[in-house]
Design a protein around this motif. Structure first.
Motif, PDB file in Angstrom:
ATOM      1  N   LEU A 140       0.659  21.567 -29.454  1.00  0.00           N
ATOM      2  CA  LEU A 140       0.128  20.514 -28.593  1.00  0.00           C
ATOM      3  C   LEU A 140      -0.543  19.493 -29.507  1.00  0.00           C
ATOM      4  O   LEU A 140      -1.499  19.828 -30.203  1.00  0.00           O
ATOM      5  CB  LEU A 140      -0.883  21.063 -27.590  1.00  0.00           C
ATOM      6  CG  LEU A 140      -0.331  21.686 -26.316  1.00  0.00           C
ATOM      7  CD1 LEU A 140      -1.402  22.484 -25.600  1.00  0.00           C
ATOM      8  CD2 LEU A 140       0.227  20.595 -25.405  1.00  0.00           C
ATOM      9  N   GLU A 141      -0.034  18.270 -29.516  1.00  0.00           N
ATOM     10  CA  GLU A 141      -0.567  17.254 -30.438  1.00  0.00           C
ATOM     11  C   GLU A 141      -1.981  16.830 -30.061  1.00  0.00           C
ATOM     12  O   GLU A 141      -2.805  16.543 -30.924  1.00  0.00           O
ATOM     13  CB  GLU A 141       0.354  16.039 -30.467  1.00  0.00           C
ATOM     14  CG  GLU A 141       1.692  16.287 -31.120  1.00  0.00           C
ATOM     15  CD  GLU A 141       1.577  16.537 -32.622  1.00  0.00           C
ATOM     16  OE1 GLU A 141       0.603  16.055 -33.251  1.00  0.00           O
ATOM     17  OE2 GLU A 141       2.451  17.239 -33.179  1.00  0.00           O
ATOM     18  N   LYS A 178      14.128  22.133 -23.551  1.00  0.00           N
ATOM     19  CA  LYS A 178      13.035  22.131 -22.589  1.00  0.00           C
ATOM     20  C   LYS A 178      13.401  23.014 -21.403  1.00  0.00           C
ATOM     21  O   LYS A 178      14.560  23.114 -21.003  1.00  0.00           O
ATOM     22  CB  LYS A 178      12.741  20.701 -22.127  1.00  0.00           C
ATOM     23  CG  LYS A 178      12.100  19.851 -23.218  1.00  0.00           C
ATOM     24  CD  LYS A 178      11.613  18.530 -22.675  1.00  0.00           C
ATOM     25  CE  LYS A 178      10.929  17.705 -23.750  1.00  0.00           C
ATOM     26  NZ  LYS A 178       9.702  18.385 -24.255  1.00  0.00           N
ATOM     27  N   ARG A 228      -5.548  18.664 -23.742  1.00  0.00           N
ATOM     28  CA  ARG A 228      -6.295  18.139 -22.590  1.00  0.00           C
ATOM     29  C   ARG A 228      -6.674  19.292 -21.689  1.00  0.00           C
ATOM     30  O   ARG A 228      -6.023  20.349 -21.704  1.00  0.00           O
ATOM     31  CB  ARG A 228      -5.441  17.142 -21.819  1.00  0.00           C
ATOM     32  CG  ARG A 228      -5.115  15.876 -22.567  1.00  0.00           C
ATOM     33  CD  ARG A 228      -4.916  14.729 -21.584  1.00  0.00           C
ATOM     34  NE  ARG A 228      -3.804  14.973 -20.683  1.00  0.00           N
ATOM     35  CZ  ARG A 228      -2.581  14.566 -20.943  1.00  0.00           C
ATOM     36  NH1 ARG A 228      -2.311  13.930 -22.054  1.00  0.00           N
ATOM     37  NH2 ARG A 228      -1.632  14.807 -20.075  1.00  0.00           N
ATOM     38  N   HIS A 265      -4.130  21.378 -19.941  1.00  0.00           N
ATOM     39  CA  HIS A 265      -3.346  22.345 -20.704  1.00  0.00           C
ATOM     40  C   HIS A 265      -3.947  23.740 -20.663  1.00  0.00           C
ATOM     41  O   HIS A 265      -3.349  24.695 -21.182  1.00  0.00           O
ATOM     42  CB  HIS A 265      -3.211  21.901 -22.165  1.00  0.00           C
ATOM     43  CG  HIS A 265      -2.476  20.612 -22.343  1.00  0.00           C
ATOM     44  ND1 HIS A 265      -2.882  19.626 -23.223  1.00  0.00           N
ATOM     45  CD2 HIS A 265      -1.362  20.138 -21.729  1.00  0.00           C
ATOM     46  CE1 HIS A 265      -2.040  18.609 -23.145  1.00  0.00           C
ATOM     47  NE2 HIS A 265      -1.109  18.888 -22.251  1.00  0.00           N
ATOM     48  N   LYS A 308      -5.455  18.948 -32.029  1.00  0.00           N
ATOM     49  CA  LYS A 308      -4.083  19.439 -32.181  1.00  0.00           C
ATOM     50  C   LYS A 308      -4.117  20.952 -32.361  1.00  0.00           C
ATOM     51  O   LYS A 308      -4.942  21.463 -33.134  1.00  0.00           O
ATOM     52  CB  LYS A 308      -3.420  18.791 -33.399  1.00  0.00           C
ATOM     53  CG  LYS A 308      -2.008  19.303 -33.667  1.00  0.00           C
ATOM     54  CD  LYS A 308      -1.400  18.628 -34.885  1.00  0.00           C
ATOM     55  CE  LYS A 308      -0.005  19.165 -35.178  1.00  0.00           C
ATOM     56  NZ  LYS A 308       0.609  18.499 -36.366  1.00  0.00           N
ATOM     57  N   SER A 364       8.014  20.749 -16.876  1.00  0.00           N
ATOM     58  CA  SER A 364       7.751  19.711 -17.869  1.00  0.00           C
ATOM     59  C   SER A 364       6.472  20.040 -18.627  1.00  0.00           C
ATOM     60  O   SER A 364       5.463  20.416 -18.026  1.00  0.00           O
ATOM     61  CB  SER A 364       7.617  18.360 -17.184  1.00  0.00           C
ATOM     62  OG  SER A 364       7.272  17.365 -18.129  1.00  0.00           O
ATOM     63  N   SER A 365       6.515  19.905 -19.929  1.00  0.00           N
ATOM     64  CA  SER A 365       5.357  20.215 -20.748  1.00  0.00           C
ATOM     65  C   SER A 365       5.220  19.187 -21.848  1.00  0.00           C
ATOM     66  O   SER A 365       6.228  18.691 -22.381  1.00  0.00           O
ATOM     67  CB  SER A 365       5.507  21.615 -21.354  1.00  0.00           C
ATOM     68  OG  SER A 365       4.468  21.888 -22.268  1.00  0.00           O
ATOM     69  N   GLU A 366       3.982  18.865 -22.213  1.00  0.00           N
ATOM     70  CA  GLU A 366       3.731  17.924 -23.301  1.00  0.00           C
ATOM     71  C   GLU A 366       3.763  18.612 -24.656  1.00  0.00           C
ATOM     72  O   GLU A 366       3.603  17.975 -25.689  1.00  0.00           O
ATOM     73  CB  GLU A 366       2.389  17.227 -23.073  1.00  0.00           C
ATOM     74  CG  GLU A 366       2.402  16.335 -21.839  1.00  0.00           C
ATOM     75  CD  GLU A 366       1.013  15.920 -21.412  1.00  0.00           C
ATOM     76  OE1 GLU A 366       0.908  14.998 -20.576  1.00  0.00           O
ATOM     77  OE2 GLU A 366       0.032  16.509 -21.896  1.00  0.00           O
ATOM     78  N   SER A 367       3.996  19.905 -24.659  1.00  0.00           N
ATOM     79  CA  SER A 367       4.053  20.643 -25.910  1.00  0.00           C
ATOM     80  C   SER A 367       5.428  20.499 -26.561  1.00  0.00           C
ATOM     81  O   SER A 367       6.400  20.087 -25.904  1.00  0.00           O
ATOM     82  CB  SER A 367       3.777  22.130 -25.657  1.00  0.00           C
ATOM     83  OG  SER A 367       4.707  22.651 -24.735  1.00  0.00           O
ATOM     84  N   THR A 368       5.491  20.820 -27.846  1.00  0.00           N
ATOM     85  CA  THR A 368       6.753  20.827 -28.576  1.00  0.00           C
ATOM     86  C   THR A 368       6.898  22.160 -29.287  1.00  0.00           C
ATOM     87  O   THR A 368       5.915  22.873 -29.508  1.00  0.00           O
ATOM     88  CB  THR A 368       6.819  19.689 -29.614  1.00  0.00           C
ATOM     89  OG1 THR A 368       5.736  19.846 -30.531  1.00  0.00           O
ATOM     90  CG2 THR A 368       6.737  18.332 -28.946  1.00  0.00           C
TER      91      THR A 368
END
Lengths: 114, 112
Positions: free
Chosen positions: B78-79, B57, B82, B85, B18, B61-65
């Motif tokens: 980023l939890e 957002k 990968r 990223h 993380k 698209s992103s997996e981040s918050t």
């Protein structure tokens, strides 16, 4: 939706020669236009901007740009390039509605030869 | 001196960790942004904020918050990192309305 096209991926210019970087935009209303420069490993620095008024705008480091509505262009120019101008240059267009975000072009990498 | 800061500047980290990328600005700007930029490529907006407690957002698209608890602070998390990223992350801020964005120096992230 707005979009920006920078047709030249790379440009090589001799030191002391003049420079013109091309930028074409697509936007339905009067655009807000920007040129940014990015040196390697750095963030972006604003060179100049156009919101309204005089279509020839002056910026920092001796750069200027001309807004031509009929050609949907906002080309960046410099009369005499210095080796320190070697960098990546990004054109951006902003909308005046909604969130008013900027859309960036893909950039033009400027190389300066001795 | 008014400015925008990002830390760390460089980060190499293993898959699954993380991470939080920090961004702070001292200009009192309401709007803040996160962009992702691969080498030699354009900037892609991944998150933005109008102000405190506002996050949206972006186009990519992103997996981040992100969070915006204070005006000056806009961290990205980023939890579970990968290799996909791996990129440069740029933070920016601006005043309300259409105005120029001021950029931080960026964080170059490498996920191994």
């Amino acid at each position: 939706a707005q979009s920006v096209t920078q047709p030249d991926i790379h440009i090589t210019v001799s030191e002391g020669a003049s420079l013109e970087l091309r930028c074409n935009y697509s936007y339905g209303a009067t655009p807000y236009l920007f040129w940014y420069v990015q040196s390697p490993g750095q963030g972006l620095q604003l060179l100049l901007k156009y919101f309204s008024g005089d279509t020839l705008v002056q910026g920092i480091k001796g750069f200027e740009a001309e807004f031509k509505r009929s050609q949907s262009s906002f080309n960046l120019r410099k009369p005499s390039v210095h080796w320190s101008d070697a960098a990546e240059y990004f054109c951006a267009v902003g909308s005046n509605t909604g969130f008013q975000k900027l859309v960036f072009g893909t950039g033009t990498r400027l190389l300066v030869s001795p | 001196e008014a400015d925008i800061y990002q830390t760390p500047r460089y980060l190499v980290i293993g898959t699954g960790k993380k991470i939080t990328l920090e961004c702070s600005q001292t200009m009192g700007h309401d709007k803040m942004y996160w962009y992702q930029q691969d080498p030699g490529m354009e900037l892609h907006l991944i998150h933005y904020s109008y102000g405190v407690n506002s996050t949206e957002k972006g186009d990519l698209s992103s997996e981040s918050t992100v969070s915006r608890i204070r005006t000056e602070h806009f961290p990205l998390t980023l939890e579970s990192a990968r290799p996909s990223h791996t990129s440069q992350y740029l933070c920016a801020s601006s005043e309300l309305g259409v105005g120029e964005q001021y950029f931080g120096p960026g964080t170059r992230l490498t996920v191994t």
